[in-house]
Design an enzyme around this catalytic site. Structure first.
Site, mmCIF file in Angstrom:
data_model
loop_
_atom_site.group_PDB
_atom_site.id
_atom_site.type_symbol
_atom_site.label_atom_id
_atom_site.label_comp_id
_atom_site.label_asym_id
_atom_site.label_seq_id
_atom_site.Cartn_x
_atom_site.Cartn_y
_atom_site.Cartn_z
ATOM 1 N N SER A 193 39.694 -62.087 -10.750
ATOM 2 C CA SER A 193 38.887 -60.930 -10.369
ATOM 3 C C SER A 193 39.667 -59.612 -10.422
ATOM 4 O O SER A 193 39.093 -58.558 -10.699
ATOM 5 C CB SER A 193 38.283 -61.128 -8.973
ATOM 6 O OG SER A 193 39.296 -61.442 -8.041
ATOM 7 N N HIS A 209 41.669 -56.874 -5.560
ATOM 8 C CA HIS A 209 40.687 -56.083 -6.308
ATOM 9 C C HIS A 209 41.151 -54.632 -6.455
ATOM 10 O O HIS A 209 40.999 -54.029 -7.519
ATOM 11 C CB HIS A 209 39.334 -56.126 -5.602
ATOM 12 C CG HIS A 209 38.744 -57.501 -5.559
ATOM 13 N ND1 HIS A 209 37.672 -57.827 -4.758
ATOM 14 C CD2 HIS A 209 39.084 -58.645 -6.219
ATOM 15 C CE1 HIS A 209 37.366 -59.110 -4.925
ATOM 16 N NE2 HIS A 209 38.219 -59.622 -5.810
#
Length: 314
Positions: A144, A195
């Protein structure tokens, strides 16, 4: 190898269904290769997740640097894999066609390692600022972070679009930030620092020095192609339709008739004088064209033979 057993991986099956709907022939090679690698390592992980995830304690203090390579391509469960790989499908198809496969592969490789480094820096800062050693033990795994970096690149190369995040319409350049907060609120177990590291690396490439550094490191290696080089229209257009025959643009020779710049200028002047001598044209069909027009008394083939003889004399 430790193969996953004991239950039906619904997320994996749904991912394979999505890939079949798009069609393998419509997925660029690097994107398809990264998909295959992540699926393979999900089914047959190199090590247990606790031994491949990246953290300050495990990677930095214990010098287990191979975690930087292994952590992005391992996933916690089938739904973790599904959401990441579906996102990669969309971003990979767009960016790989834009940047070309070799440069896109270079970006994936560099981003995968660099995001792990930035992640550890962020966690280390949290340990020092908040005086909380638990951040140094926080272990991240999954693709991610790379996807957030690719989202920044995608918004950079396709500006002016509007994205929808949880039903809210957001300008694409802000979508990654809104999504960063939204994911953390909806799924608190996800890695906010991981992230954020992806977004920062993406900005380092689009707004900072990272792209120049990568180009400098790749300089002189013909394997890589410069993503800033202008691309031919036909190669872009027919890249989406592999069954069509590639058409090369017209050669410069076709436009000049084989004349040098001096001969082109001389021919243009003669054409202009010839038109004046004829007293001007009364209609478009009678007008003599400007540029590389050859008068009837001397054909194009004669001009070429004359030019060849001139070269032979030299």
């Amino acid at each position: 190898m430790q193969r996953r057993q004991g239950r039906v991986n619904a997320g994996l099956l749904l991912l394979l269904y999505q890939i079949s709907q798009i069609g393998l022939q419509n997925i660029p090679p690097v994107t398809l290769g990264v998909l295959a690698l992540n699926i393979f390592l999900f089914l047959s992980p190199v090590r247990p997740l606790a031994e491949v995830c990246v953290s300050v304690h495990e990677a930095f203090y214990k010098r287990d640097w191979q975690r930087l390579l292994l952590s992005p391509v391992h996933h916690a469960d089938d739904w973790h894999l599904y959401y990441n790989m579906v996102s990669l499908l969309w971003k990979g198809i767009m960016l790989e066609k834009k940047l070309k496969s070799r440069w896109f592969a270079y970006i994936i490789a560099v981003f995968s390692v660099l995001i792990g480094v930035v992640y550890m820096v962020l966690e280390f800062l949290l340990v020092k600022i908040l005086d909380d050693p638990s951040y140094g033990m926080s272990c991240g795994v999954g693709f991610s972070g790379v996807l957030f970096a690719l989202k920044v690149l995608n918004n950079h190369y396709n500006p002016g679009r509007v994205s929808t995040v949880l039903g809210l319409r957001v300008a694409s350049k802000y979508a990654c930030w809104v999504e960063l907060v939204a994911i953390h609120l909806i799924a608190p177990g996800t890695s906010f620092a991981g992230h954020l590291a992806g977004i920062l690396v993406g900005l380092m490439y689009t707004m900072g020095p990272l792209k120049k550094i990568m180009k400098a490191c790749a300089g002189g290696i013909s394997f890589f192609s410069d993503p800033g080089r202008p691309r031919d229209y036909y190669s872009d257009y027919y890249g989406y339709y592999p069954d069509y025959q590639y058409r090369t643009p017209r050669n410069y020779y076709d436009y000049t008739g084989g004349l040098t710049e001096e001969e082109q200028l001389e021919r243009a002047v003669l054409n202009s004088l010839n038109e004046r001598d004829f007293g001007g044209a009364t209609s478009n069909s009678e007008r003599r064209p400007y540029g590389f027009w050859f008068p009837p008394e001397r054909s194009e083939e004669e001009m070429r033979r004359q030019r060849l003889r001139r070269f032979e004399r030299r």
